[in-house]
Design an enzyme around this catalytic site. Structure first.
Site, PDB file in Angstrom:
ATOM      1  N   SER A 167       0.814  -1.222   0.000  1.00  0.00           N
ATOM      2  CA  SER A 167       0.000   0.000   0.000  1.00  0.00           C
ATOM      3  C   SER A 167       0.850   1.276   0.000  1.00  0.00           C
ATOM      4  O   SER A 167       1.568   1.518  -0.944  1.00  0.00           O
ATOM      5  CB  SER A 167      -0.952  -0.043   1.193  1.00  0.00           C
ATOM      6  OG  SER A 167      -1.896   0.983   1.131  1.00  0.00           O
ATOM      7  N   ASP A 215      -2.062   6.456  -3.522  1.00  0.00           N
ATOM      8  CA  ASP A 215      -1.004   5.749  -2.799  1.00  0.00           C
ATOM      9  C   ASP A 215      -0.553   4.553  -3.641  1.00  0.00           C
ATOM     10  O   ASP A 215      -0.996   4.399  -4.789  1.00  0.00           O
ATOM     11  CB  ASP A 215      -1.490   5.327  -1.398  1.00  0.00           C
ATOM     12  CG  ASP A 215      -2.452   4.154  -1.437  1.00  0.00           C
ATOM     13  OD1 ASP A 215      -3.261   4.088  -2.383  1.00  0.00           O
ATOM     14  OD2 ASP A 215      -2.402   3.298  -0.529  1.00  0.00           O
ATOM     15  N   ASP A 218      -1.147   1.380  -3.864  1.00  0.00           N
ATOM     16  CA  ASP A 218      -2.085   0.417  -4.459  1.00  0.00           C
ATOM     17  C   ASP A 218      -3.395   1.078  -4.880  1.00  0.00           C
ATOM     18  O   ASP A 218      -4.383   0.387  -5.165  1.00  0.00           O
ATOM     19  CB  ASP A 218      -2.302  -0.796  -3.550  1.00  0.00           C
ATOM     20  CG  ASP A 218      -2.971  -0.461  -2.232  1.00  0.00           C
ATOM     21  OD1 ASP A 218      -2.926   0.716  -1.808  1.00  0.00           O
ATOM     22  OD2 ASP A 218      -3.554  -1.372  -1.613  1.00  0.00           O
ATOM     23  N   ASP A 241      -5.831   2.782  -3.562  1.00  0.00           N
ATOM     24  CA  ASP A 241      -7.125   2.827  -2.876  1.00  0.00           C
ATOM     25  C   ASP A 241      -7.347   4.178  -2.198  1.00  0.00           C
ATOM     26  O   ASP A 241      -8.478   4.577  -1.966  1.00  0.00           O
ATOM     27  CB  ASP A 241      -7.329   1.643  -1.906  1.00  0.00           C
ATOM     28  CG  ASP A 241      -6.241   1.493  -0.864  1.00  0.00           C
ATOM     29  OD1 ASP A 241      -5.242   2.244  -0.916  1.00  0.00           O
ATOM     30  OD2 ASP A 241      -6.375   0.609   0.003  1.00  0.00           O
TER      31      ASP A 241
END
Ligand code: MG
Length: 458
Positions: free
Chosen positions: A99, A242, A244, A246
């Site tokens: 992440s 960010d 990933d 999300d």
């Protein structure tokens, strides 16, 4: 790793590559996950980190060994993979991602058949299988199989478009600058925006797991290039994701970076105008702004502990359609009850198109708060006792103790005191209508907390 018998942190398993998290461990984690899912059909994908393909292969080996069939989605954003689980009616997904963490990290998020990351209870089941050596390997003729799952990004983009007025946005010919942190945000958002009729300027859009452009956490200090670019090219909107994709943080046409509370409150306001009486799910760390909007537009706030999984799980439990976090997580239930950077971007454009207003004006209309932060040292062993004492001392005030202690005062100021999950400190977050008041709250409550912790130690 988080100590004995604990694999999962707030958002999955995380660790420094080949130090805290090795391929050998990831095979075993894969087998523990596979044992938990009992021969299920699971989607596996990964973000742009250098260690992504290595750990994806390791986790797939572990899953296959326990009889799980794997659908290989390849490199993809977390929300696109979560959507694919629901879309293809699979049993779950394993996402290799760290992440927002720095490039030397990687990790694993495990998703259930509803597209939401596992509950803490389910994580404990996997931890017990892992630490108690309860992995159930399949026989040689019962191993899981693998096949490709193409089209994950295409389906995801189409699904997002169903939730906004594509024609309305297209007519505006917005210019949007997208900073995808050299990761998987590059795969969906620029395409989505072009399909919404936008002119797209990208920065940090080449996939590169060393993250040469900026660190993957969309914090203001990492978004200076985005802010400057948005202003320089005369864009209507800037957005940063960010690692990933999300979480999303937005920049207005003047190049001003806005923290997640504000953009979430804007989405909340327009959602409640169309859906009065709905529940809004948000962690207790969110700004009072979110509550103000709910009060003004006939919504009901449901406070949760800090953490995106808790927000998603709460939304599911109470059937809420909107959730949000101060760090740039927007959860739009009609699409999926998880945070989703590309969906959030489409929602912001939809609001801009419907109102015909610039982002700076839309955000400028919201109530204003000043935020100050502080920290107080507290040895881990005194954290719980300090919380108890603090709650006792402050009883009678308008308080919520779901995660640390949050107090709301009559003058619309508030303070949250919350023990850190990783460091021997308490964090304090104050907000108020003036900077002085916010500072004063941090000072006052820091010394209260210090005295209290000191008295526990003596
Ligand atoms: Mg993330």
């Amino acid at each position: 790793m988080l100590g004995p018998r604990r694999l999962f942190g707030t958002n999955g398993i995380r660790g420094v590559v080949n130090k805290e998290l090795t391929p050998q461990m990831v095979i075993k984690i894969g087998s523990a996950i596979g044992t938990f899912f009992q021969h299920g059909n699971l989607i596996v994908g990964y973000d742009a980190r250098t260690s992504g393909p290595m750990f994806a292969r390791a986790v797939i080996a572990g899953l296959n060994a326990t009889g799980c069939n794997v659908l290989l989605a390849g490199m993809s954003s977390t929300p696109a993979l979560q959507f694919a689980v629901k879309n293809h009616k699979k049993d779950g997904a394993v996402i290799v991602t760290a992440s927002h963490n720095p490039p030397q990290y990687n990790g694993i998020k495990v998703v259930w058949n509803d597209g939401i990351e596992l509950s803490r209870e389910q994580e404990i089941e996997i931890e017990n299988i892992f630490f108690d050596e309860k992995i159930r390997y399949a026989e040689w003729n019962g191993l899981g199989t693998n096949r490709d799952l193409p089209g994950v990004i295409d389906d995801y983009i189409e699904a997002i478009k169903e939730h906004v007025d594509v024609a309305g946005i297209t007519k505006k010919h917005y210019h949007v600058v997208v900073d995808t942190a050299n990761s998987v945000g590059s795969l969906a958002a620029p395409r989505l925006l072009r399909e919404l009729g936008c002119k797209v300027t990208t920065i940090n859009a080449n996939i590169d797991g060393t993250f040469p452009g900026r660190l993957p956490e969309p914090r203001p200090e990492n978004l200076k290039d985005l802010a400057l670019t948005a202003k320089a090219v005369g864009a209507d909107l800037g957005v940063a994701f960010d690692g990933d994709a999300d979480r999303s943080i937005f920049v207005d046409e003047n190049g001003e970076i806005h923290w997640g509370d504000k953009t979430f409150a804007l989405v909340e306001k327009h959602f409640l105008k169309d859906n009065p009486g709905e529940k809004i799910v948000t962690p207790v760390s969110s700004s009072t702004l979110v509550k103000d909007i709910a009060d003004s537009y006939n919504g009901e706030i449901v406070w949760t502990k800090v953490g995106s999984i808790t927000v998603s799980q709460t939304m599911k439990k109470i059937n809420a359609k909107l959730g949000g976090e101060e760090n740039g997580g927007i959860f739009y239930g009609p699409h999926q009850s998880v945070r989703d950077g590309a969906m959030a971007t489409a929602l912001i454009l939809d609001i801009m198109a419907r109102t015909g207003e610039k982002l700076s004006n839309l955000l400028g209309e919201l109530p204003k708060y000043f935020i100050e932060k502080g920290k107080v040292e507290c040895p881990n062993e005194f954290k719980e006792k300090a919380l108890e004492k603090l709650t006792e001392q402050l009883s009678g005030l308008n308080m919520n103790t779901i995660d640390g202690v949050k107090i709301w005062f009559e003058d619309d100021s508030a303070i949250l005191m919350r023990p850190s999950g990783t460091e021997p400190i308490y964090r304090l977050y104050a907000e108020a209508k003036t900077e002085e008041k916010a500072l004063q709250l941090v000072k006052e409550y820091s010394s209260k907390l210090k005295r209290l912790i000191h008295s526990l130690q003596s």
